[in-house]
Design a protein around this motif. Structure first.
Motif, PDB file in Angstrom:
ATOM      1  N   ILE A 221       0.838  -1.193   0.000  1.00  0.00           N
ATOM      2  CA  ILE A 221       0.000   0.000   0.000  1.00  0.00           C
ATOM      3  C   ILE A 221       0.873   1.242   0.000  1.00  0.00           C
ATOM      4  N   ARG A 222       0.642   2.117  -0.965  1.00  0.00           N
ATOM      5  CA  ARG A 222       1.281   3.445  -0.958  1.00  0.00           C
ATOM      6  C   ARG A 222       0.196   4.434  -0.541  1.00  0.00           C
ATOM      7  N   TYR A 223       0.308   4.865   0.690  1.00  0.00           N
ATOM      8  CA  TYR A 223      -0.729   5.711   1.291  1.00  0.00           C
ATOM      9  C   TYR A 223      -0.254   7.165   1.280  1.00  0.00           C
ATOM     10  N   ASN A 224      -1.033   8.016   0.637  1.00  0.00           N
ATOM     11  CA  ASN A 224      -0.678   9.433   0.567  1.00  0.00           C
ATOM     12  C   ASN A 224      -1.691  10.257   1.341  1.00  0.00           C
ATOM     13  N   GLY A 225      -1.293  10.720   2.531  1.00  0.00           N
ATOM     14  CA  GLY A 225      -2.161  11.593   3.309  1.00  0.00           C
ATOM     15  C   GLY A 225      -2.306  12.954   2.662  1.00  0.00           C
ATOM     16  N   ALA A 226      -3.258  13.700   3.133  1.00  0.00           N
ATOM     17  CA  ALA A 226      -3.559  15.009   2.538  1.00  0.00           C
ATOM     18  C   ALA A 226      -3.264  16.156   3.501  1.00  0.00           C
ATOM     19  N   ASN A 227      -2.473  15.843   4.581  1.00  0.00           N
ATOM     20  CA  ASN A 227      -2.226  16.840   5.624  1.00  0.00           C
ATOM     21  C   ASN A 227      -3.548  17.413   6.131  1.00  0.00           C
ATOM     22  N   HIS A 228      -4.464  16.485   6.437  1.00  0.00           N
ATOM     23  CA  HIS A 228      -5.810  16.827   6.832  1.00  0.00           C
ATOM     24  C   HIS A 228      -6.230  15.873   7.944  1.00  0.00           C
ATOM     25  N   SER A 229      -7.195  16.269   8.751  1.00  0.00           N
ATOM     26  CA  SER A 229      -7.628  15.430   9.872  1.00  0.00           C
ATOM     27  C   SER A 229      -8.113  14.057   9.419  1.00  0.00           C
ATOM     28  N   SER A 230      -8.578  13.952   8.185  1.00  0.00           N
ATOM     29  CA  SER A 230      -9.059  12.672   7.658  1.00  0.00           C
ATOM     30  C   SER A 230      -7.936  11.652   7.504  1.00  0.00           C
ATOM     31  N   ASP A 231      -6.680  12.098   7.531  1.00  0.00           N
ATOM     32  CA  ASP A 231      -5.562  11.174   7.357  1.00  0.00           C
ATOM     33  C   ASP A 231      -5.604  10.047   8.385  1.00  0.00           C
ATOM     34  N   TYR A 232      -5.993  10.363   9.614  1.00  0.00           N
ATOM     35  CA  TYR A 232      -5.975   9.375  10.693  1.00  0.00           C
ATOM     36  C   TYR A 232      -7.156   8.406  10.582  1.00  0.00           C
ATOM     37  N   THR A 233      -8.318   8.900  10.270  1.00  0.00           N
ATOM     38  CA  THR A 233      -9.464   8.001  10.130  1.00  0.00           C
ATOM     39  C   THR A 233      -9.295   7.099   8.904  1.00  0.00           C
ATOM     40  N   ARG A 234      -8.634   7.601   7.887  1.00  0.00           N
ATOM     41  CA  ARG A 234      -8.344   6.764   6.720  1.00  0.00           C
ATOM     42  C   ARG A 234      -7.428   5.611   7.103  1.00  0.00           C
ATOM     43  N   LEU A 235      -6.460   5.865   7.968  1.00  0.00           N
ATOM     44  CA  LEU A 235      -5.578   4.792   8.434  1.00  0.00           C
ATOM     45  C   LEU A 235      -6.356   3.761   9.255  1.00  0.00           C
ATOM     46  N   ASP A 236      -7.295   4.232  10.047  1.00  0.00           N
ATOM     47  CA  ASP A 236      -8.146   3.307  10.805  1.00  0.00           C
ATOM     48  C   ASP A 236      -8.922   2.390   9.865  1.00  0.00           C
ATOM     49  N   ASP A 237      -9.400   2.967   8.770  1.00  0.00           N
ATOM     50  CA  ASP A 237     -10.134   2.159   7.784  1.00  0.00           C
ATOM     51  C   ASP A 237      -9.234   1.090   7.159  1.00  0.00           C
ATOM     52  N   TRP A 238      -7.966   1.433   6.963  1.00  0.00           N
ATOM     53  CA  TRP A 238      -7.039   0.459   6.400  1.00  0.00           C
ATOM     54  C   TRP A 238      -6.785  -0.692   7.368  1.00  0.00           C
ATOM     55  N   LEU A 239      -6.772  -0.406   8.646  1.00  0.00           N
ATOM     56  CA  LEU A 239      -6.628  -1.489   9.624  1.00  0.00           C
ATOM     57  C   LEU A 239      -7.785  -2.485   9.516  1.00  0.00           C
ATOM     58  N   ASP A 240      -8.981  -1.957   9.334  1.00  0.00           N
ATOM     59  CA  ASP A 240     -10.147  -2.833   9.155  1.00  0.00           C
ATOM     60  C   ASP A 240      -9.989  -3.693   7.899  1.00  0.00           C
ATOM     61  N   LYS A 241      -9.530  -3.058   6.826  1.00  0.00           N
ATOM     62  CA  LYS A 241      -9.383  -3.794   5.569  1.00  0.00           C
ATOM     63  C   LYS A 241      -8.310  -4.865   5.684  1.00  0.00           C
ATOM     64  N   LEU A 242      -7.190  -4.547   6.317  1.00  0.00           N
ATOM     65  CA  LEU A 242      -6.115  -5.520   6.475  1.00  0.00           C
ATOM     66  C   LEU A 242      -6.537  -6.682   7.374  1.00  0.00           C
ATOM     67  N   GLU A 243      -7.367  -6.373   8.365  1.00  0.00           N
ATOM     68  CA  GLU A 243      -7.878  -7.446   9.225  1.00  0.00           C
ATOM     69  C   GLU A 243      -8.769  -8.391   8.418  1.00  0.00           C
ATOM     70  N   GLU A 244      -9.586  -7.818   7.561  1.00  0.00           N
ATOM     71  CA  GLU A 244     -10.434  -8.639   6.691  1.00  0.00           C
ATOM     72  C   GLU A 244      -9.576  -9.568   5.838  1.00  0.00           C
ATOM     73  N   TRP A 245      -8.527  -9.038   5.226  1.00  0.00           N
ATOM     74  CA  TRP A 245      -7.657  -9.839   4.361  1.00  0.00           C
ATOM     75  C   TRP A 245      -6.831 -10.832   5.166  1.00  0.00           C
ATOM     76  N   HIS A 246      -6.427 -10.421   6.365  1.00  0.00           N
ATOM     77  CA  HIS A 246      -5.644 -11.297   7.230  1.00  0.00           C
ATOM     78  C   HIS A 246      -6.406 -12.583   7.533  1.00  0.00           C
ATOM     79  N   LYS A 247      -7.679 -12.461   7.761  1.00  0.00           N
ATOM     80  CA  LYS A 247      -8.513 -13.638   8.059  1.00  0.00           C
ATOM     81  C   LYS A 247      -8.624 -14.571   6.854  1.00  0.00           C
TER      82      LYS A 247
END
Length: 291
Positions: A221-247
């Motif tokens: 994953i090449r993750y490009n933040g936007a220097n915006h508050s959404s950067d952190y919630t977007r990372l949280d969403d990626w944790l959910d996605k990786l957990e889905e794939w991990h299973k």
């Protein structure tokens, strides 16, 4: 990384798409559900100029310090020139024992020659890379924005020539690779045949590149933040996605964090590593940050 930069990130829908059905098939067929084999999380640069407020005062060797805090680097420096063996040897000697470099294929191969007649250049690049020894991670090939599906035979020839013992990943930016199902399927036939990972680029202005379709049990994953508050919630969403794939059998996670203003990258990385450790019971070192 300014690719996909937008003036108003607050207007972007950053919701991650649903996983492509073929990703589940690939993971179930080729993956191992007993846990991750390799997890690497890092930034894309190690120099003081970009990573302001990361290095303690008096730091003389940036790579040495960076590798004491992170376990990997998305090494874009190799894109801009063909470094000799001696330089890779020096970097090998400076980096911590558990550190891995993820070098980018030089632009003379990908952007100038567009993979056309690049066998000798590729062999030279690989020969030099081998000086990184066990600290060599997955190499990544990023193609020009105008590298279209009509060049798929050229891409396949390049991947066939690439040495199988060195893991490779691919980033494509031309929208036509993903706009048509038949084209996408043809691409995936090639990637699966050559065991090449398909990079997912998460950036504000190019949501079409979040294809969510893996070609092997590696998520790069090449993750490009936007220097915006959404950067952190977007990372949280990626944790959910990786957990889905991990299973489903995901084995390797290579997650590299960029920012339009890169000095924020270590902060985002520390946030992501801390939460990754809690989610997956891993023990990746959390880098120190100065602010």
């Amino acid at each position: 990384m300014n690719f996909g930069k937008v003036d108003h990130p607050e207007n972007i829908d950053f919701t991650l798409p649903e996983t492509h059905p073929d990703t589940i098939k690939v993971l179930n067929k080729n993956g191992n559900k007993n846990g991750f084999k390799d997890v690497r999380i890092g930034c894309a640069k190690w120099n003081k100029k970009d990573l302001k407020n990361f290095y303690p005062k008096g730091t003389k060797d940036e790579l040495k310090y960076y590798s004491s805090q992170f376990n990997s680097i998305e090494f874009n420096g190799s894109f801009y020139r063909m470094y000799p063996e001696e330089q890779f040897e020096k970097w090998y000697g400076k980096a911590d024992d558990n550190f891995k470099f993820f070098p980018k294929v030089p632009r003379i191969i990908s952007h100038i020659k567009r993979l056309n007649g690049t066998e000798e250049l590729t062999d030279d690049f690989v020969k030099n890379l081998l000086q990184l020894k066990e600290k060599l991670g997955m190499v990544f090939l990023q193609m020009r924005d105008d590298f279209a599906p009509k060049f798929i035979d050229r891409l396949d020839d390049f991947l066939a020539h690439w040495p199988k013992e060195i893991p490779l990943s691919l980033e494509l930016r031309h929208p036509d690779w993903y706009a048509d199902e038949n084209t996408a399927n043809e691409l995936y036939d090639v990637l699966i045949k050559r065991d090449v990972a398909h990079i997912i680029t998460d950036t504000a202005g190019r949501r079409d590149l979040i294809h969510m379709r893996l070609s092997n049990p590696t998520a790069f994953i090449r993750y490009n933040g936007a220097n915006h508050s959404s950067d952190y919630t977007r990372l949280d969403d990626w944790l959910d996605k990786l957990e889905e794939w991990h299973k489903e059998g995901l084995e390797n996670v290579y997650f590299f964090i960029h920012q339009n203003i890169e000095e924020a990258s270590p902060l985002l990385s520390a946030y992501f590593i801390e939460r990754f450790n809690k989610r997956f019971k891993t023990d990746i070192k959390i880098p120190k940050t100065l602010n």
